[in-house]
Scaffold this active site. Sequence first.
Site, PDB file in Angstrom:
ATOM      1  N   GLU A 276      39.690  50.203  43.520  1.00  0.00           N
ATOM      2  CA  GLU A 276      38.440  50.390  44.239  1.00  0.00           C
ATOM      3  C   GLU A 276      37.280  49.613  43.606  1.00  0.00           C
ATOM      4  OE1 GLU A 276      36.933  54.308  44.241  1.00  0.00           O
ATOM      5  OE2 GLU A 276      35.346  53.766  45.639  1.00  0.00           O
ATOM      6  N   ASP A 277      37.201  49.655  42.293  1.00  0.00           N
ATOM      7  CA  ASP A 277      36.010  49.118  41.635  1.00  0.00           C
ATOM      8  C   ASP A 277      36.165  47.726  41.045  1.00  0.00           C
ATOM      9  OD1 ASP A 277      34.979  51.533  42.238  1.00  0.00           O
ATOM     10  OD2 ASP A 277      35.076  52.368  40.217  1.00  0.00           O
TER      11      ASP A 277
END
Length: 755
Positions: free
Chosen positions: A89-90
């Site tokens: 996600e990051d």
Amino acid sequence: MEVLTDEEKIEIERRYNEIFDYCPHCRDDESRKLVRKAFEIANEAHKGMRRKSGEPYIFHPLAVAMICAEEIGLGTKSMICSLLHDVVEDTDFSLESIEKIFGAKITQIIDGLTKISEIFDENSSLQAESFRKMLLTLSEDVRVILIKLADRLHNMRTLDSMPEHKQLKVAAETLFLYAPLAHRLGLYAIKTELEDLSFKYKEPVVYKEIYKKLKDSEEEREVYIDIFCEPIKRKLNELNIRYSIKERAKSIYSIWTKMQAKNVPFEEVYDIFAVRIVFESFQELPEKNQCWYVYAIITDYYQPNPSRLRDWVSTPKANGYEALHTTVMGPQGKWVEVQIRSNRMDEIAERGYAAHWKYKEAGSDESQLEQWIKNLREVLENPNSNAIEFLDNFKMNLFSLEIYVFTPKGLLKRLPQGATALDFAFDIHSEIGYRSIGAKINHRLEPLSYVLKSGDQIEILTSEKQKPKKEWLEFVVTANAKAKLHDAFKNERRESIKKGQHMIEEKFNEYKLLPNPELFHKLFATYDVATKDEFYAKIGNEVISLEDFEQVIKTKRKNKIATYWDITFTKTTSLFGMSKNKKEDTEKLKQDVIEKDTSQSKKKKSLILSESVDTPDYTLSKCCNPIPGDKVMGFIESNSLIHIHKTTCPIAIKLMSNYGDRILSAKWTVHKVQSFLARIKINGIDRIGIVNDFTKVISEELNVNMRSVYFDSLNGVFEGNIDLYIHNASDLLHLMEKLKKIKGVNSVARVENIE
Ligand code: MN
């Protein structure tokens, strides 16, 4: 890019190594290698990133892995997934590369975790729907949920560094969704901590106050518990039983909820002492017998309160909890609650299903979790199930205590408290539910609405002629029964559509009309329907009366229909962020508002909807049945249709608090011709001729037509419903005032839901 200090590097390595102290499953070489790999990838991917607190970001995945190992007892795969849970996600690291290194299973779990945070972290107010999606992933792999809970727990533990408005949002969400979920999964310790942490941010003052009082009374409590436990300890030692006794600390949140529920001060809640005895299995006796053995020792010294005995050993709770609870009279006449558990039971109570897996013997545990997931899926997979309603049911089934009842053959069934005989019928089989006419409870005849008690034996009476009834929805409580009933009514709707179609076709023939789009447009506008199906169904159900059919078809569309009633909308300020799609919807709507605005005051962005016959924009919702004159609001449904609710409608209130961005304020303007169906409820003292008086008063009212009357009288008291076609709320009010004046009438009230 910020660089890590040497101290930080050492600390990271130390925290990493610590995981293995708590994860016995990942100590073999192969596991160690994989976990190390995951750690290195995460460390590299999050390099230079720091949390709001200033800590290196990698502390977070390490902490999540640690919670999974120490507090939930998960194994290698979960360690890997915890370490990698924020990577996709990051950072730039892709799911494909994870699959190449770790294989399909791990990838699936991480994908699940990424999806959950996507739905959650959009600042959206669509929690209920997201929550449903999240629960759906349960069936893929329960570890997704367990790791997500660990993630949330660590975020809650470090919430201090967040800005205040974020703290409140996260705390509310945690209390509303995550804590109940942890409870349902049997993760008692995590549930308690989540609640206390949420409470700390939501009610900081109360939290501190209770915290302080707990601290202040600590010593006094310890002394008392010591005195209480002394003889029990002596006896257990004599018998060579290995055990530990702890004072069971009540959580701050649970103390507060008790204070609220019973409206009592702290001192009264805390006057109840509680201890927990955890023993090591001590002989070749079943654990159940051992529990009762310990029980016998305690009650040799202290008198038990028979009404407070809870046997979760013979019948564990749905979330797997096992223990024997009793409340006894201790020294100085104080009640002490005693929980008796084996160490296995204790571990299950604290760690939930993860511990179950550990103790699972082949074939001995037809996992209740699996059963629960199965039930959940059934409800979730129903495409028509409403997320909020589902959540309500979920929470209700969760918080209410369970009861245990029996079939005529002695089979045990578990139902939520408040469940009725009809819930039981649906629990056996949906066909039995649909055909129920009554029940024999412990051999006595009772209605389907009978609220079951633990220990009841139930025989359901059925009839081939029986059909599901709308009223049943008022007293079923299980999600299953509700879903089954909604299904049945959908079928019924299909039948009313057929019937209605037939009726209108007869009308067309009678007036020698050829059905054409023009004609339908006119009819739709007049009767406030959006589709042919809705039109037919309303005719079939007699919600629409064809009495004024002739008048309607003779009306010229231009000058009459456009004026019979209008409703205007104004967009309220958006309270919450929106997902992309919602934003588009709303943009489109705003555009519509401007384009269709025929009034002078364009600034107000009002919309006259009754003219837009071709694109039906709104429908009057059935839950509260608004009529012109009522205070109303609009709600944009997912199909972009606007539903009009009364502002006092409980469903509308729930919608407002959950989907602030989809609310439109709405106002009635003019209304002249069309009739709306309304129902009023009357009760009073029965006398001869009273119904006659009602019908007389009603027929004197020029603006009202009666559709049906239903009265029931019992022991001199009558109760009844009158269905009316009326034009607006003030006409209705006027009529109700008149009815109230009739001799014998006690109350006259409008019925909201007339489905
Ligand atoms: Mn995270």
